[in-house]
Enzyme design. Sequence first.
Site, PDB file in Angstrom:
ATOM      1  N   HIS A   1      18.766   0.882  -1.485  1.00  0.00           N
ATOM      2  CA  HIS A   1      17.339   1.160  -1.360  1.00  0.00           C
ATOM      3  C   HIS A   1      16.582  -0.100  -0.927  1.00  0.00           C
ATOM      4  CE1 HIS A   1      13.623   3.282  -2.003  1.00  0.00           C
ATOM      5  NE2 HIS A   1      13.167   2.231  -2.668  1.00  0.00           N
TER       6      HIS A   1
ATOM      7  N   CYS B   1       0.831  -1.221   0.000  1.00  0.00           N
ATOM      8  CA  CYS B   1       0.000   0.000   0.000  1.00  0.00           C
ATOM      9  C   CYS B   1       0.853   1.254   0.000  1.00  0.00           C
ATOM     10  CB  CYS B   1      -0.971   0.051   1.172  1.00  0.00           C
ATOM     11  SG  CYS B   1      -0.833  -1.262   2.331  1.00  0.00           S
TER      12      CYS B   1
END
Lengths: 441, 272
Positions: free
Chosen positions: A99, A52
């Site tokens: 990342h 989400c």
Amino acid sequence: MTTRLFAVGLSHRTAPVELRECVDFSRDGVGDALASLASRGLCREMVVLSTCNRAEVYAVGGPDAPDGVARFFAEYHELPLARLSEHLYVRRGDEAARHLFRVAAGLDSLVVGEPQILGQVKAAYATSSDHGHTAAVINRLFHTAFGVGKRVRRETGISEGAVSVSYAAIALARKIFGDPSGLSVVILGAGEMAKLTGVHLKAQQVRQMTVASRTLAAAERMARQLDGRAVPWSELTDALATADIVITATGAVEPVLTRAGVHEVMRPRRQRPLFIIDIALPRDVEPSVGDLEQVFLYNIDDLQGIVKENLTRRSGELERADAIVDEEVERFTTWLQSREIIPTVVALRDRFETIRQSELARLEPKLAGLPPEARARVDEITQLLVQKLLLTPTEQLKSVRDESLISSYSDALQRLFELESDQPDRSETPRKARVAPLRRE
Amino acid sequence: MHLLPLILYACAAGAYLAHFAGRDRSVGRLATGLLGGAVLAHTFIIGMQTVQAGHAPLVGTTAAVSAFVWLLGLAYLYIELTTDERAMGVLVTTLLAVLYLIPALDPGVSPRPAVLQSPLFTLHVLAMLFAYASFALAGVLGVTYVLLFKEIKAKHLGYFYARLPSLQVLDAMNGRALTIGWIFLTIGITVGGIWATQVQGSSDPRAQAMSAVDPKILVALVCWAVYSFALFARRAIGWTGRRGAWLSALGFVIVLLNFVPVGYFLTKSHNF
């Protein structure tokens, strides 16, 4: 073609929720998104991570692949690229690894240190792996990321302390009573707040839930939903005498639990601890109740204060966590760079092996007269010779870390030995050991 | 010779402190290993002394302190290995290291006077020491309980909240340590009383000083009264939790006073 690792994506840090809702690869299943991306022929290895709070593609491909993947983001979701591009980030090489490692460790999450993301990263990798879109680089990258996620959690306090009010209350109950499964909970009030808290506590499998409300019918309705029992308001004192945790969430204006009242209740309890959580506004419990021996009184502000403290403490651990990430990125990058040379090494070996084979074929008439053992010996000796000749150059090549040096070495070797230019990255597919392990005398 | 256990006990205390502060599991395992090594080295020394003297080295306060340290170390290790809870290690090992200074500075073995040649004497000393070791654990548990209790009560969840087990666990362990300690203390005092009446006729002045007003015996009886009350209060009037914890800490302070200053300087009956 060298291996170029990159990541393209957007997250809660770069894109507003309305846009994140539109960019959702899991809508038609991540498998579908993977198939669509693969059909574009941009990348050799790819993983689609969709939660989400983020949508990201980790992939290995040529120099133009990141732009292609950005276009894919827009076209797959039928959005104009211009609207998307300002929210998209592209990370290449070691920055892409950094990342992913930060994401897996929960350092990039909305709630720092939240544990679900590691499972989501694992699931994304598993889906891609099942569809055959992963190979050496992505495999190594993601397995390292899983390790980083675990290491950061283990070695830092990044995931410690409850970060929601209900978990803070449950953590407190555990610190007071130990295992919550034997506990008896009394809920005062039958409103929405009371019910929500009841659902959370029910998930902890407490022994008994009792609901008391001024209107018995409301209490009974809520008790049914929580698999508990309802008691009339008049029997409140009895219910409190056997309770371990009391949650008050009535709409009353005056305090429901007074110091004198709770003092009465504590006597038959023989000093067994009582944990009172007052989530009502205005307060349901007189503050002085908290002064009674063996009574622990927390109101909603106290719990929110704890949550805030925990969040601050987690952010304080970010630096230590990033140090771990740096260490792992360094190690991964070293490995990644050592791989750049592998196609050249393989081509070099193939070249030598071809020469060996052709020389043996040329000498075939002369060798024909030898007994089979002697011929086998000749074969073995020539193999060893090739291996020995290649051993030192191979080791030297693999230890090169500098990217420009790697490409000039490859270039030189390709010219000197007339190797095929632009070798396909063969190491991607499992390769059986072409050369027997070297025996050292 | 006596320095090796001292160094190991001290190192274990340091490692438990580091583990408590940093919460690194490998440091915790190192701490347990060091403590195990210390107890092992200590066992070796007690064994050597037994062979040298021909009897268990239990004569005199120094030997008793040494045996107490050994028993407490063993009891703590047992609890740690069965509950996987290392939070109490800091206080316990610090106590061990400090008390072991006494035998380390005075390593000789006292000869056993004729009056002590009775199996009742050995039983008395071992029961008392085991009781004291249990009370030491109860005291440590009591202190940690109070620390955690204060944090939760003050709504400031910090250092101890993150490191200690639940109040319930601390309280239950405290109750168990108190019960075991009280049983052994009762056995120790009873056996001591029986043995004292047996040696009453001896010419040894210490045997003649055995009476309820001798400081060492008197304080032991006070201890028995305090712990009996603590147990009674737990069961009958619900003095668990903070009051029980304070009581067990107080009890252990009396035990320590009786053990070291009274044992060395005041008693006329127990100065072997």
